[in-house]
Design a protein around this motif. Structure first.
Motif: not given
Length: 406
Positions: A200-212, A244-257
């Motif tokens: 699988t591709s990395r799914i950390d960001d998609a389900v991290s709230a459930k893991l927490q 420290v992630f800026s808003a632009d960095q965060r959106n970029l990470i989510k867009a490329t995952s």
């Protein structure tokens, strides 16, 4: 396997040792009893006398001299932090160790499949915790075949007893959790079934709230069922970050995952079965907003995190800043699929919806098709409904539109 209410019945291996101690004649009943009591399990003072008289454990063999010597040499064999017996409390110790391992693995640097590893290990932790709870309450958690006189224990190929898996533990009327906690585990179990044995591709960001939420729920449950002293707070410190992630960095990470389509479909289908209140339950998905803060008081200058009560004025103001939304009508994926099917596109389903939004990058915030609301749930605007309808109209035959050639 002997199981007694509140864990008060001695196990077979303990009865064997008691018989050997009685046979050696160096201790009275009260002294022997002291070797087998502990914070998680008290034994009735009559137990040793009953073993002496043969009214308890009569068919159980006496321990050998070497077995008794080994027991006395290593006693008390306990976890120094909790006082748990490494033998008698094995299930509870394994549950704690498995969850600690799951969190440490997820927080470890340089791992690419940490979500998958966390889920598998956390499921093991929860299974051991349920088994420990059932055992403490005298609940038989073994599998049987047949019923009545034909009822027989199920065994593994090597002849060992088969114990309930996690799904069976949760379906039991004796399960100590419900609501958001149970929904969280059901979600992670379904996700595990989708990702096991697959790349699988990395799914950390998609389900991290459930893991927490899973980790917090485990800690809450183990303290509620066995005692505050068995919580994991001291074992699991706050994880530090190098960036420290800026808003632009965060959106970029989510867009490329990217997520596999089967995982996307599973997640959206699961969310589609839940109400907004259930999805927003912190026991289902736990989220924290971290806000850089300059402090004026020396006493709090070194604190990296400040905890604010959810119903305070500060929290309300913070919520308005972080989660301000325009009030557009929002739709879940399940609602959109239902709308299209009612319009005659009976073969349009959640998987097709996922394929469409992925092909159009529709969850890119710049497209304006939808929004991720508080709770991490993605909702679609009317613009996406119109886009889906247009797609269905252009592919009417594919989706079985009445009156069209399928």
């Amino acid at each position: 396997m002997q199981i007694g209410k509140d864990g008060g019945v001695l196990a077979n291996w303990e009865i064997r040792l008691v018989k050997a101690m009685l046979d050696r004649g160096q201790w009275n009943d009260q002294q022997i009893l002291a070797y087998f009591t502990r914070p998680t399990r008290s034994v009735n003072h009559r137990a040793i006398g009953e073993i002496r008289k043969g009214t308890r454990g009569k068919a159980i063999d006496i321990a050998t001299k070497d077995e008794l010597d080994r027991f006395l040499l290593t006693w008390p064999e306990i976890d120094p932090q909790t006082g748990l017996s490494l033998l008698g409390d094995e299930l509870l110790i394994k549950a704690r160790e498995a969850m600690v391992a799951a969190v440490h693995t997820f927080n470890g640097a340089g791992l690419y499949f940490r979500t998958e590893i966390f889920i598998v290990t956390a499921m093991i932790a929860w299974t051991y915790l349920f088994h420990a709870f059932f055992k403490s309450k005298g609940i038989d958690y073994r599998y049987y075949s047949g019923s009545g006189k034909e009822k027989m224990l199920q065994l593994t190929p090597s002849g060992a007893e088969k114990y309930w898996d996690l799904s069976q533990c949760m379906s039991s009327s004796h399960c100590p959790i419900d609501g958001g906690m149970k929904a969280n585990l059901v979600f992670l179990l379904e996700l595990r079934h989708e990702i096991e044995h697959r790349m699988t591709s990395r799914i950390d960001d998609a389900v991290s709230a459930k893991l927490q939420a899973c980790a917090i729920n485990f800690n809450t449950t183990i303290k509620a069922t066995f005692g505050l002293q068995y919580g994991l707070e001291r074992r699991l410190p706050i994880a530090l970050q190098f960036v420290v992630f800026s808003a632009d960095q965060r959106n970029l990470i989510k867009a490329t995952s990217s997520l596999p389509s089967n995982v996307v479909t599973m997640v959206e289908a699961f969310h589609g079965r839940m109400t907004p209140e259930e999805q927003g339950d912190p026991q289902f998905a736990y989220r924290v907003a971290f806000v850089p803060k300059m402090v004026n008081r020396a006493a709090t200058a070194d604190e990296a995190i400040e905890f604010i009560k959810a119903d305070s004025e500060t929290a309300e103001a913070l919520n308005q800043v972080l989660f301000k939304e325009t009030e557009k009508k929002k739709y879940g994926a399940k609602q959109i699929v239902s709308m299209m099917q009612k319009e005659g596109y009976i073969k349009f389903n959640l998987h097709r919806n996922s394929e469409l939004w992925r092909s159009l990058d529709a969850k890119n915030p710049s497209k304006g098709f939808g929004v991720e609301i508080l709770g991490g749930v993605w909702c679609w605007y009317q613009t996406w409904v119109s886009k889906v309808r247009q797609h269905c109209e252009e592919n009417a035959a594919l989706y079985g539109k009445a009156g069209e050639n399928a």
